[in-house]
Design a protein around this motif. Structure first.
Motif, PDB file in Angstrom:
ATOM      1  N   GLY A  39       4.984   4.458  -1.410  1.00  0.00           N
ATOM      2  CA  GLY A  39       4.672   5.734  -2.058  1.00  0.00           C
ATOM      3  C   GLY A  39       3.240   5.838  -2.535  1.00  0.00           C
ATOM      4  N   ALA A  40       2.344   5.040  -1.951  1.00  0.00           N
ATOM      5  CA  ALA A  40       0.961   4.999  -2.420  1.00  0.00           C
ATOM      6  C   ALA A  40       0.213   6.312  -2.205  1.00  0.00           C
ATOM      7  CB  ALA A  40       0.212   3.874  -1.699  1.00  0.00           C
ATOM      8  N   TYR A  41       0.718   7.156  -1.294  1.00  0.00           N
ATOM      9  CA  TYR A  41      -0.010   8.382  -0.970  1.00  0.00           C
ATOM     10  C   TYR A  41       0.666   9.637  -1.531  1.00  0.00           C
ATOM     11  CZ  TYR A  41      -1.836   4.958   2.340  1.00  0.00           C
ATOM     12  OH  TYR A  41      -2.368   3.820   2.899  1.00  0.00           O
ATOM     13  N   ARG A  42       1.737   9.454  -2.272  1.00  0.00           N
ATOM     14  CA  ARG A  42       2.420  10.610  -2.861  1.00  0.00           C
ATOM     15  C   ARG A  42       1.568  11.243  -3.957  1.00  0.00           C
ATOM     16  NH1 ARG A  42       7.461   7.289  -3.698  1.00  0.00           N
ATOM     17  NH2 ARG A  42       8.489   7.231  -1.649  1.00  0.00           N
ATOM     18  N   GLY A  43       1.614  12.573  -4.016  1.00  0.00           N
ATOM     19  CA  GLY A  43       0.945  13.290  -5.090  1.00  0.00           C
ATOM     20  C   GLY A  43      -0.553  13.435  -4.937  1.00  0.00           C
ATOM     21  N   LEU A  44      -1.110  12.938  -3.843  1.00  0.00           N
ATOM     22  CA  LEU A  44      -2.555  13.047  -3.617  1.00  0.00           C
ATOM     23  C   LEU A  44      -2.880  14.345  -2.898  1.00  0.00           C
ATOM     24  CD1 LEU A  44      -3.328   9.440  -2.287  1.00  0.00           C
ATOM     25  CD2 LEU A  44      -3.462  10.253  -4.646  1.00  0.00           C
ATOM     26  N   ASP A  45      -4.039  14.942  -3.207  1.00  0.00           N
ATOM     27  CA  ASP A  45      -4.479  16.041  -2.358  1.00  0.00           C
ATOM     28  C   ASP A  45      -5.075  15.434  -1.091  1.00  0.00           C
ATOM     29  OD1 ASP A  45      -7.211  15.361  -2.791  1.00  0.00           O
ATOM     30  OD2 ASP A  45      -7.366  16.723  -4.487  1.00  0.00           O
ATOM     31  N   VAL A  46      -5.429  16.283  -0.133  1.00  0.00           N
ATOM     32  CA  VAL A  46      -5.829  15.768   1.177  1.00  0.00           C
ATOM     33  C   VAL A  46      -7.112  14.949   1.090  1.00  0.00           C
ATOM     34  CG1 VAL A  46      -6.446  16.390   3.555  1.00  0.00           C
ATOM     35  CG2 VAL A  46      -4.671  17.667   2.355  1.00  0.00           C
ATOM     36  N   ARG A  47      -8.053  15.391   0.282  1.00  0.00           N
ATOM     37  CA  ARG A  47      -9.300  14.642   0.134  1.00  0.00           C
ATOM     38  C   ARG A  47      -9.033  13.246  -0.456  1.00  0.00           C
ATOM     39  NH1 ARG A  47     -14.624  16.899  -0.500  1.00  0.00           N
ATOM     40  NH2 ARG A  47     -13.631  18.918  -0.817  1.00  0.00           N
ATOM     41  N   GLU A  48      -8.175  13.192  -1.472  1.00  0.00           N
ATOM     42  CA  GLU A  48      -7.809  11.907  -2.074  1.00  0.00           C
ATOM     43  C   GLU A  48      -7.058  11.019  -1.093  1.00  0.00           C
ATOM     44  OE1 GLU A  48      -7.240  13.319  -6.744  1.00  0.00           O
ATOM     45  OE2 GLU A  48      -5.572  13.481  -5.313  1.00  0.00           O
ATOM     46  N   LEU A  49      -6.208  11.651  -0.267  1.00  0.00           N
ATOM     47  CA  LEU A  49      -5.486  10.893   0.763  1.00  0.00           C
ATOM     48  C   LEU A  49      -6.469  10.198   1.692  1.00  0.00           C
ATOM     49  CD1 LEU A  49      -2.799  10.223   2.338  1.00  0.00           C
ATOM     50  CD2 LEU A  49      -3.315  12.276   3.691  1.00  0.00           C
ATOM     51  N   CYS A  50      -7.489  10.922   2.131  1.00  0.00           N
ATOM     52  CA  CYS A  50      -8.482  10.332   3.038  1.00  0.00           C
ATOM     53  C   CYS A  50      -9.160   9.127   2.392  1.00  0.00           C
ATOM     54  CB  CYS A  50      -9.521  11.381   3.417  1.00  0.00           C
ATOM     55  SG  CYS A  50      -8.892  12.693   4.490  1.00  0.00           S
ATOM     56  N   GLU A  51      -9.517   9.264   1.132  1.00  0.00           N
ATOM     57  CA  GLU A  51     -10.191   8.165   0.440  1.00  0.00           C
ATOM     58  C   GLU A  51      -9.276   6.958   0.303  1.00  0.00           C
ATOM     59  OE1 GLU A  51     -11.358   9.923  -3.229  1.00  0.00           O
ATOM     60  OE2 GLU A  51     -13.007  11.095  -2.342  1.00  0.00           O
ATOM     61  N   ARG A  52      -7.999   7.190  -0.062  1.00  0.00           N
ATOM     62  CA  ARG A  52      -7.068   6.088  -0.284  1.00  0.00           C
ATOM     63  C   ARG A  52      -6.720   5.380   1.035  1.00  0.00           C
ATOM     64  NH1 ARG A  52      -3.298   5.802  -4.352  1.00  0.00           N
ATOM     65  NH2 ARG A  52      -4.889   6.921  -5.555  1.00  0.00           N
ATOM     66  N   VAL A  53      -6.472   6.168   2.081  1.00  0.00           N
ATOM     67  CA  VAL A  53      -6.141   5.557   3.376  1.00  0.00           C
ATOM     68  C   VAL A  53      -7.335   4.772   3.904  1.00  0.00           C
ATOM     69  CG1 VAL A  53      -5.555   6.020   5.786  1.00  0.00           C
ATOM     70  CG2 VAL A  53      -4.360   7.241   3.957  1.00  0.00           C
ATOM     71  N   THR A  54      -8.542   5.308   3.738  1.00  0.00           N
ATOM     72  CA  THR A  54      -9.740   4.584   4.182  1.00  0.00           C
ATOM     73  C   THR A  54      -9.867   3.243   3.462  1.00  0.00           C
ATOM     74  OG1 THR A  54     -10.923   6.611   4.772  1.00  0.00           O
ATOM     75  CG2 THR A  54     -12.261   4.654   4.309  1.00  0.00           C
ATOM     76  N   GLU A  55      -9.632   3.243   2.163  1.00  0.00           N
ATOM     77  CA  GLU A  55      -9.663   1.982   1.410  1.00  0.00           C
ATOM     78  C   GLU A  55      -8.651   0.985   1.966  1.00  0.00           C
ATOM     79  OE1 GLU A  55      -8.884   3.058  -2.598  1.00  0.00           O
ATOM     80  OE2 GLU A  55     -10.828   4.044  -2.909  1.00  0.00           O
ATOM     81  N   ASP A  56      -7.453   1.474   2.271  1.00  0.00           N
ATOM     82  CA  ASP A  56      -6.403   0.586   2.784  1.00  0.00           C
ATOM     83  C   ASP A  56      -6.701   0.119   4.206  1.00  0.00           C
ATOM     84  OD1 ASP A  56      -5.041   0.776   0.404  1.00  0.00           O
ATOM     85  OD2 ASP A  56      -3.738   2.406   1.068  1.00  0.00           O
TER      86      ASP A  56
END
Length: 307
Positions: A39-56
């Motif tokens: 559930g690491a990507y739940r509740g994120l907006d799309v811009r935040e999703l991009c940043e979090r997935v890139t980190e991972d």
């Protein structure tokens, strides 16, 4: 509307089929799917999703070209005709003056070239030649790559060619996953402007210098043609495809890798180290001092050239 899960799935599919190191894709896929399940990507907006997935992605595989990017303007998910993509890039290159931001003669007859992008040779060749023509009578040269974020391998080949006498210098190889072939890049035999030979060259680098800018610095450093001054560069050595996976989201997938014929490796993940490490903002001052102190440069601090 494309869901977060669909965007991540589409990105993983592109990475699996295209990444230049296919043996690493299973680890990348497993790591991102584990984060999805947590559930690491739940509740994120799309811009935040991009940043979090890139980190991972980069935690699973430290490749700085492997990213999920937010794009401000919406983009079509249909495959863009190559002619349209070429025309759009050509316009961008033209509006950026093919990367040539500033050409100047500094005191002491030292040339200064501020290069922000390495344009493809077929687009930027005349701008490259114009810059080198203006610099041809200088006694030494500073190439400022501190804000150069990348560009074309053919453009790097063209710029490098001006600093060697002929077409006999092997600069770089690029291996492509989709074809399994390796292309060699050698200096060019014919140039439009005079070659810049037998004079010192320094290159300014920073933490922002990336990709094609790094290749230009790396090639000239390992071939003993330039002294690098500044900071270690960002560390991206893999030519990369940009693929839309949602109207505002693009996955960047390295599909090839550089192999330097001198070192047998490249600067991926480690960057290009300077010969003289100084803060990026002090690099120009340090380069001027280095050139004026160098044996055989014949440069005087008062602006004259010595006999």
């Amino acid at each position: 509307m494309t869901t977060h899960h669909e965007m991540v799935e589409a990105a993983l599919a592109r990475i699996t089929t295209g990444y230049v190191f296919p043996e690493k894709t299973a680890v990348i896929d497993a790591a991102i799917r584990r984060r999805l399940a947590e559930g690491a990507y739940r509740g994120l907006d799309v811009r935040e999703l991009c940043e979090r997935v890139t980190e991972d992605l980069q935690r699973a595989c430290p490749d700085k070209h492997l990213r999920l990017l937010w794009t401000e303007d919406p983009q079509s998910l249909e495959e863009e005709p190559e002619s349209v993509a070429r025309a759009r890039f050509a316009q961008h290159a033209r509006e950026s003056n093919y990367g040539v931001r500033r050409v100047e003669q500094l005191d002491g007859n030292i040339g200064y070239l501020d290069l922000r992008m390495i344009a493809p040779a077929d687009l930027g060749g005349l701008a490259t030649a114009a810059a080198m023509q203006l610099l041809s009578t200088t006694a030494a040269l500073i190439i400022d790559l501190r804000q150069c974020r990348g560009g074309s391998p053919e453009g790097v080949q063209l710029w490098c060619s001006y600093f060697f006498a002929d077409d006999g210098v092997h600069l770089n190889d690029i291996y492509e996953r989709d074809t399994g072939s390796t292309r060699q890049y050698w200096t060019l035999g014919h140039l439009t402007a005079p070659r810049y030979l037998d004079r010192p060259v320094t290159i300014l680098t920073s933490e922002l210098t990336f990709s094609g800018g790094e290749e230009l610095a790396y090639n000239l450093k390992v071939l003993g043609r330039a002294t690098l001054i500044g900071r270690t560069t960002r560390g991206g050595a893999h030519p990369t495809a940009r693929i839309p996976v949602a109207p505002h989201v693009t996955v960047t997938v390295p599909t090839a890798r550089s192999i330097n014929p001198v070192t047998g490796t490249n600067w991926e993940g480690v960057g290009v180290e300077p010969d003289l490490a100084v803060a990026a903002e002090d690099a120009l001052k340090a380069a001027l001092a280095h050139l004026r102190a160098a044996d055989g440069a014949g440069l005087a601090a008062d602006g004259r050239t010595s006999g």
